[in-house]
Design a protein around this motif. Structure first.
Motif, PDB file in Angstrom:
ATOM      1  N   PHE A  47      -2.027  13.079  -4.011  1.00  0.00           N
ATOM      2  CA  PHE A  47      -1.820  13.253  -2.571  1.00  0.00           C
ATOM      3  C   PHE A  47      -1.431  14.703  -2.266  1.00  0.00           C
ATOM      4  N   LEU A  48      -0.422  15.207  -2.981  1.00  0.00           N
ATOM      5  CA  LEU A  48       0.020  16.584  -2.734  1.00  0.00           C
ATOM      6  C   LEU A  48      -1.038  17.605  -3.116  1.00  0.00           C
ATOM      7  N   ALA A  49      -1.762  17.371  -4.203  1.00  0.00           N
ATOM      8  CA  ALA A  49      -2.825  18.290  -4.601  1.00  0.00           C
ATOM      9  C   ALA A  49      -3.928  18.315  -3.550  1.00  0.00           C
ATOM     10  N   GLY A  50      -4.296  17.164  -3.044  1.00  0.00           N
ATOM     11  CA  GLY A  50      -5.320  17.098  -2.005  1.00  0.00           C
ATOM     12  C   GLY A  50      -4.864  17.743  -0.715  1.00  0.00           C
ATOM     13  N   TYR A  51      -3.607  17.555  -0.368  1.00  0.00           N
ATOM     14  CA  TYR A  51      -3.072  18.182   0.843  1.00  0.00           C
ATOM     15  C   TYR A  51      -3.092  19.702   0.698  1.00  0.00           C
ATOM     16  N   GLY A  52      -2.700  20.183  -0.477  1.00  0.00           N
ATOM     17  CA  GLY A  52      -2.737  21.634  -0.717  1.00  0.00           C
ATOM     18  C   GLY A  52      -4.153  22.178  -0.639  1.00  0.00           C
ATOM     19  N   ALA A  53      -5.098  21.461  -1.210  1.00  0.00           N
ATOM     20  CA  ALA A  53      -6.497  21.895  -1.158  1.00  0.00           C
ATOM     21  C   ALA A  53      -7.020  21.862   0.274  1.00  0.00           C
ATOM     22  N   ALA A  54      -6.613  20.866   1.043  1.00  0.00           N
ATOM     23  CA  ALA A  54      -7.061  20.775   2.439  1.00  0.00           C
ATOM     24  C   ALA A  54      -6.561  21.961   3.251  1.00  0.00           C
ATOM     25  N   GLN A  55      -5.407  22.512   2.885  1.00  0.00           N
ATOM     26  CA  GLN A  55      -4.868  23.664   3.603  1.00  0.00           C
ATOM     27  C   GLN A  55      -5.635  24.946   3.275  1.00  0.00           C
ATOM     28  N   TYR A 133       8.920  18.365   6.225  1.00  0.00           N
ATOM     29  CA  TYR A 133      10.031  18.043   5.339  1.00  0.00           C
ATOM     30  C   TYR A 133       9.647  16.999   4.292  1.00  0.00           C
ATOM     31  N   ASP A 134       9.070  15.894   4.742  1.00  0.00           N
ATOM     32  CA  ASP A 134       8.723  14.807   3.823  1.00  0.00           C
ATOM     33  C   ASP A 134       7.290  14.385   4.068  1.00  0.00           C
ATOM     34  N   PRO A 135       6.388  14.641   3.190  1.00  0.00           N
ATOM     35  CA  PRO A 135       6.517  14.776   1.753  1.00  0.00           C
ATOM     36  C   PRO A 135       6.443  16.198   1.235  1.00  0.00           C
ATOM     37  N   VAL A 136       6.068  17.171   2.063  1.00  0.00           N
ATOM     38  CA  VAL A 136       5.764  18.506   1.541  1.00  0.00           C
ATOM     39  C   VAL A 136       6.999  19.161   0.932  1.00  0.00           C
ATOM     40  N   PHE A 137       8.074  19.283   1.693  1.00  0.00           N
ATOM     41  CA  PHE A 137       9.244  19.989   1.186  1.00  0.00           C
ATOM     42  C   PHE A 137       9.967  19.186   0.106  1.00  0.00           C
ATOM     43  N   THR A 138      10.154  17.892   0.328  1.00  0.00           N
ATOM     44  CA  THR A 138      10.915  17.087  -0.637  1.00  0.00           C
ATOM     45  C   THR A 138      10.207  16.953  -1.982  1.00  0.00           C
ATOM     46  N   ALA A 139       8.893  16.887  -1.977  1.00  0.00           N
ATOM     47  CA  ALA A 139       8.165  16.725  -3.235  1.00  0.00           C
ATOM     48  C   ALA A 139       7.681  18.049  -3.812  1.00  0.00           C
ATOM     49  N   GLY A 140       7.476  19.047  -2.958  1.00  0.00           N
ATOM     50  CA  GLY A 140       6.902  20.301  -3.427  1.00  0.00           C
ATOM     51  C   GLY A 140       7.926  21.375  -3.755  1.00  0.00           C
ATOM     52  N   VAL A 141       9.079  21.335  -3.112  1.00  0.00           N
ATOM     53  CA  VAL A 141      10.116  22.342  -3.349  1.00  0.00           C
ATOM     54  C   VAL A 141      11.254  21.647  -4.088  1.00  0.00           C
ATOM     55  N   THR A 142      11.183  21.712  -5.404  1.00  0.00           N
ATOM     56  CA  THR A 142      12.106  20.931  -6.228  1.00  0.00           C
ATOM     57  C   THR A 142      13.132  21.772  -6.977  1.00  0.00           C
ATOM     58  N   ASN A 143      12.998  23.103  -6.937  1.00  0.00           N
ATOM     59  CA  ASN A 143      13.968  23.976  -7.603  1.00  0.00           C
ATOM     60  C   ASN A 143      13.925  25.352  -6.945  1.00  0.00           C
ATOM     61  N   ALA A 144      14.755  26.265  -7.434  1.00  0.00           N
ATOM     62  CA  ALA A 144      14.856  27.595  -6.826  1.00  0.00           C
ATOM     63  C   ALA A 144      13.534  28.364  -6.917  1.00  0.00           C
ATOM     64  N   ALA A 145      12.845  28.245  -8.047  1.00  0.00           N
ATOM     65  CA  ALA A 145      11.583  28.975  -8.217  1.00  0.00           C
ATOM     66  C   ALA A 145      10.536  28.496  -7.205  1.00  0.00           C
ATOM     67  N   SER A 146      10.449  27.194  -7.005  1.00  0.00           N
ATOM     68  CA  SER A 146       9.465  26.689  -6.042  1.00  0.00           C
ATOM     69  C   SER A 146       9.847  27.076  -4.618  1.00  0.00           C
ATOM     70  N   LEU A 147      11.147  27.181  -4.333  1.00  0.00           N
ATOM     71  CA  LEU A 147      11.591  27.646  -3.012  1.00  0.00           C
ATOM     72  C   LEU A 147      11.188  29.101  -2.792  1.00  0.00           C
ATOM     73  N   VAL A 148      11.311  29.917  -3.818  1.00  0.00           N
ATOM     74  CA  VAL A 148      10.912  31.334  -3.716  1.00  0.00           C
ATOM     75  C   VAL A 148       9.404  31.436  -3.480  1.00  0.00           C
ATOM     76  N   VAL A 149       8.615  30.661  -4.213  1.00  0.00           N
ATOM     77  CA  VAL A 149       7.161  30.678  -4.024  1.00  0.00           C
ATOM     78  C   VAL A 149       6.815  30.252  -2.603  1.00  0.00           C
TER      79      VAL A 149
END
Length: 179
Positions: A47-55, A133-149
């Motif tokens: 789901f998240l991979a497809g959403y990212g590709a759709a963007q 926020y949900d699902p993009v931020f909660t599932a995609g931003v899981t640590n400090a490195a992903s927040l920086v990206v």
């Protein structure tokens, strides 16, 4: 599922999602997640991979429905599932346009209709924030490195005016190296 027929269930899922959209495809993201991921029809990572590709591609977010239909784990999938999901999600808006078009000029000038649309538009802003926020931020931003990206991708899009496709590729590369 009411009928037990997987094809009817797939049509139902995407038709209902398409009928609840107002203000853009991102509003439907939480509903698509609830109807596909939470029911086990689509894996969360897919789901998240497809959403990212759709963007990363031009066009409406509704084309994401084709991806979800293609990767379903039950019922029709592949090209048939993609076709069913894509047609079903666009059908409500097509029917609405055909039904409202003859009355559109009169409707858009009516003060009550204008007030209703102002309220609906305000609600859409809240739904868009919830979808971010949900699902993009909660599932995609899981640590400090992903927040920086994510923050760098946001700055690249908004301040540096980097094309979306380049931001997606850059974020994917950074994610592969850092995460």
């Amino acid at each position: 599922m009411f009928t037990g027929n997987a094809t009817v269930g797939l049509i139902d899922t995407f038709y209902r999602a398409g009928s609840f959209v107002f203000g853009g495809g991102h509003v439907v993201l939480p509903l698509l997640q609830a109807e596909t991921v939470q029911t086990g029809l689509v894996e969360p990572g897919a789901f998240l991979a497809g959403y990212g590709a759709a963007q990363a591609v031009p066009g409406p977010l509704f084309t994401f429905a084709a991806f979800l239909g293609a990767v379903t784990t039950g019922g029709p999938s592949g090209l048939l599932g993609a076709s069913i999901a894509l047609l079903a999600i666009f059908l409500p808006s097509a029917l609405l346009v055909m039904g409202v078009l003859p009355f559109w000029e009169r409707l858009r000038r009516a003060p009550r209709v204008q007030r209703v649309l102002t309220g609906v538009n305000s609600g859409v802003v809240g739904l868009l924030a919830a979808a971010l926020y949900d699902p993009v931020f909660t599932a995609g931003v899981t640590n400090a490195a992903s927040l920086v990206v994510a923050a760098l991708a946001f700055v690249a899009l908004t301040s540096w005016k980097t094309p979306a496709w380049a931001v997606v590729l850059g974020a994917a590369g950074a994610g592969a190296l850092l995460l």
